[in-house]
Design an enzyme around this catalytic site. Structure first.
Site, PDB file in Angstrom:
ATOM      1  N   ASP A  45      51.199  -0.121  61.616  1.00 20.36           N
ATOM      2  CA  ASP A  45      51.929  -0.446  60.385  1.00 20.36           C
ATOM      3  C   ASP A  45      50.943  -0.602  59.218  1.00 20.36           C
ATOM      4  O   ASP A  45      51.171  -0.125  58.114  1.00 20.36           O
ATOM      5  CB  ASP A  45      52.720  -1.753  60.540  1.00 20.36           C
ATOM      6  CG  ASP A  45      53.801  -1.633  61.615  1.00 20.36           C
ATOM      7  OD1 ASP A  45      54.140  -0.479  61.968  1.00 20.36           O
ATOM      8  OD2 ASP A  45      54.289  -2.675  62.107  1.00 20.36           O
ATOM      9  N   SER A  59      47.107  -2.245  68.271  1.00 19.02           N
ATOM     10  CA  SER A  59      48.433  -2.853  68.372  1.00 19.02           C
ATOM     11  C   SER A  59      49.381  -2.154  67.416  1.00 19.02           C
ATOM     12  O   SER A  59      48.956  -1.394  66.542  1.00 19.02           O
ATOM     13  CB  SER A  59      48.359  -4.336  68.032  1.00 19.02           C
ATOM     14  OG  SER A  59      48.189  -4.474  66.638  1.00 19.02           O
ATOM     15  N   LYS A  60      50.650  -2.443  67.600  1.00 15.90           N
ATOM     16  CA  LYS A  60      51.663  -1.860  66.721  1.00 15.90           C
ATOM     17  C   LYS A  60      51.363  -2.243  65.272  1.00 15.90           C
ATOM     18  O   LYS A  60      51.522  -1.445  64.367  1.00 15.90           O
ATOM     19  CB  LYS A  60      53.046  -2.353  67.139  1.00 15.90           C
ATOM     20  CG  LYS A  60      54.139  -1.752  66.321  1.00 15.90           C
ATOM     21  CD  LYS A  60      55.469  -2.376  66.623  1.00 15.90           C
ATOM     22  CE  LYS A  60      56.392  -2.254  65.438  1.00 15.90           C
ATOM     23  NZ  LYS A  60      56.102  -3.141  64.319  1.00 15.90           N
ATOM     24  N   ARG A  61      50.909  -3.462  65.097  1.00 16.30           N
ATOM     25  CA  ARG A  61      50.622  -3.936  63.735  1.00 16.30           C
ATOM     26  C   ARG A  61      49.526  -3.099  63.049  1.00 16.30           C
ATOM     27  O   ARG A  61      49.571  -2.878  61.857  1.00 16.30           O
ATOM     28  CB  ARG A  61      50.247  -5.416  63.748  1.00 16.30           C
ATOM     29  CG  ARG A  61      51.370  -6.278  63.189  1.00 16.30           C
ATOM     30  CD  ARG A  61      51.068  -7.742  63.288  1.00 16.30           C
ATOM     31  NE  ARG A  61      51.026  -8.187  64.679  1.00 16.30           N
ATOM     32  CZ  ARG A  61      50.055  -8.918  65.204  1.00 16.30           C
ATOM     33  NH1 ARG A  61      49.046  -9.308  64.472  1.00 16.30           N
ATOM     34  NH2 ARG A  61      50.114  -9.277  66.480  1.00 16.30           N
ATOM     35  N   TYR A  72      54.117   4.092  68.449  1.00 13.06           N
ATOM     36  CA  TYR A  72      55.147   4.343  69.458  1.00 13.06           C
ATOM     37  C   TYR A  72      55.358   5.837  69.667  1.00 13.06           C
ATOM     38  O   TYR A  72      55.160   6.629  68.742  1.00 13.06           O
ATOM     39  CB  TYR A  72      56.475   3.713  69.026  1.00 13.06           C
ATOM     40  CG  TYR A  72      56.502   2.200  69.079  1.00 13.06           C
ATOM     41  CD1 TYR A  72      55.536   1.486  69.778  1.00 13.06           C
ATOM     42  CD2 TYR A  72      57.506   1.491  68.429  1.00 13.06           C
ATOM     43  CE1 TYR A  72      55.576   0.099  69.828  1.00 13.06           C
ATOM     44  CE2 TYR A  72      57.555   0.100  68.472  1.00 13.06           C
ATOM     45  CZ  TYR A  72      56.581  -0.591  69.173  1.00 13.06           C
ATOM     46  OH  TYR A  72      56.616  -1.947  69.224  1.00 13.06           O
TER      47      TYR A  72
END
Ligand code: GLU
Length: 502
Positions: free
Chosen positions: A265, A260-262, A272
């Site tokens: 991070d 996931s994007k998390r 992305y």
């Protein structure tokens, strides 16, 4: 007759484009191009609550950067348009009503408050076969009551009526035979109170209208497939049903669940394709492009997440991927995402790139630092010298800035302690013998000769020479650097450094 290959990438414009989304687009594209088919971009924007302005343009720009150009899209147009579902709104209701007429769907008048109350009362409440007869819908109300409610424009949705005690089975081109128990599926909403279709209705109606032949999408959509298959059947389009291809998930680096994007991070890598700025919060999420990935490398690494050509080959151009792509070689198992490996691909691509292909990007990188590079033929030589040392495009700055300006500082600590007046004398002598006609090899020969005359070991002189030219302990062969800088500049640097070393 074989159906003409028409495939679609159907993102919802809800934010940044995750690399899994780009891979879905890529596999659709590769399959289309391999089979002389058509690749379509369809924007699934029926959920107004999740719509994010700018996301559609962003998706198009990400695909363009990757070299994935849709044959039909909101921008390119095409015979099957419009390609935004919100613009197709009037086409969906008739199918929802057709399903009601055939007994495969029903009107549901439950208010949001009633549904909330139900959810509180019944843990894990599902609107389906176990509960539908206790709800306010056209299955429980009389025909007159339904007619009246509709005439009064009472807010309502249309739900599919999932059959009881059946198995919906189908062939997935990657997974083989797949089967779902209908008793575990809820009566999904097909048409919302605002008249907009939900994803489930719109996707089927549009895949039919656009004559889609194969549905390539992520494995997370597999549980939706039985609902879609029932809709294809209930709408009487069985014979035209596309083939199903559910792509393996892209997993977190440790393999525990979907990336996931998390995770990006948290672990410090991009998820992305390009930078994405959330229009509401203003938060910027970094993309592969801006971090310094070449589009070819990004496409290459995505293709290898769940596919290989059956050999050890890892580096593929887009053209080669089109030639070699086959669904049979897509794996069922999820593919772990490894950022170190992603960087390896980029490094390989930079190493293999012609300097001319990198020139514009390198110049733009320097320009962004306020440094204009005017002499292209010089810059091309520099690129050739340092590209093996660059993993990400911004590395060109740190790896080559000393070619365009004197070192701003010297790693004096690396020479100090071992510095002697004999060494200084040697460098003055070396500076004096340099001539324009010398090649890098000639310089090296002269360097060694002179060292012997001065009773010094060349090995002890090489590092100081490097620090004089570069400022630090890095870079390609020191005589290649001197040769590229030219005699005059090399002399200047020797004398500037000698002053600094004292
Ligand atoms: N709109 C869906 C998405 O956002 C499309 C899924 C599908 O391809 O059917 O991914």
């Amino acid at each position: 007759m074989e159906k003409k290959v028409r495939v679609r990438f159907a993102p919802s414009p809800t934010g940044g484009l995750h690399l899994g989304g780009v891979r879905t687009a890529l596999f659709n594209y590769l399959f289309a191009k391999k089979h002389n088919g058509t690749f379509i971009l369809r924007v699934e924007d029926t959920d107004q609550t999740r719509f994010v302005s700018g996301a559609e343009e962003y998706i198009e720009s990400c695909l363009a950067w990757c070299g994935i150009h849709p044959d039909e899209s909101p921008q390119a147009g095409g015979e099957y348009g419009p390609y935004r579902q919100s613009e197709r709104k009037p086409s969906y209701r008739q199918y929802a009503e057709q399903l009601i007429a055939s007994g495969n769907a029903y009107y549901a008048f439950d208010t949001p408050e009633e549904l909330d109350a139900k959810r509180k009362e019944v843990p894990n409440f599902l609107y389906g076969q176990a509960s539908r007869m206790q709800m306010r819908n056209s299955l429980t109300l009389s025909a007159d009551e339904v007619k009246e409610l509709l005439e009064q424009n009472t807010p309502h949705v249309i739900r599919i009526r999932i059959p009881e005690d059946q198995h919906v089975s189908f062939m997935d081109m990657i997974r083989g035979h797949v089967s779902f128990d209908t008793n575990l599926i809820d009566d999904k909403v097909l048409l919302k109170a605002d008249g907009m279709p939900t994803y489930h209705l719109a996707v089927v109606v549009d895949d039919k209208a656009m004559e889609i032949s194969h549905i390539f999408r992520g494995e997370e959509w597999l549980p939706s497939a039985p609902i879609h298959i029932l809709l294809w059947r209930y709408l009487g389009w069985d014979d035209e049903m596309p083939q199903w291809v559910h792509l393996p998930l892209i997993l977190k680096p440790d393999g525990n669940g979907k990336l996931s994007k998390r995770d990006g991070d948290r672990l410090g890598f991009p998820v992305y394709a390009q930078n994405w700025t959330d229009p509401k919060s203003g938060d910027l999420t970094k993309g592969f492009k801006e971090l310094g990935f070449l589009p070819g490398a990004f496409v290459n690494l995505l293709a290898m997440l769940g596919w290989n050509d059956g050999t050890d080959q890892e580096i593929f151009s887009l053209a080669e991927l089109i030639e070699k792509f086959s669904v049979e070689r897509i794996s069922k198992a999820g593919a772990k995402f490894d950022f170190e490996k992603a960087k390896w691909y980029n490094h390989e691509w930079i190493k293999r790139a012609e300097a001319t292909e990198l020139l514009a990007t390198v110049k733009a990188g320097f320009e962004a630092q306020g440094i204009t590079l005017n002499d292209d033929s010089y810059t091309l030589k520099v690129i050739d010298l340092v590209k093996d040392r660059c993993t990400l495009l911004p590395d060109f700055i740190s790896q080559s800035e000393y070619f365009f300006a004197m070192p701003a500082s010297y790693d004096v600590a690396a020479v100090k302690g071992k510095w002697t007046t004999e060494k200084a004398t040697f460098f003055n002598a070396f500076s004096a013998v340099l001539t324009e006609e010398m090649s890098a090899a000639d310089m090296e020969e002269k360097f060694k000769e002179l060292a012997a005359e001065h009773a010094l070991k060349p090995g002890e002189l090489m590092l100081p020479f490097r620090i004089m030219l570069v400022g630090g302990k890095f870079g390609p062969g020191v005589f290649d650097i001197a040769f590229t800088l030219g005699i005059e500049e090399t002399r200047n640097r020797i004398s500037a450094a000698l002053a600094a070393f004292e």
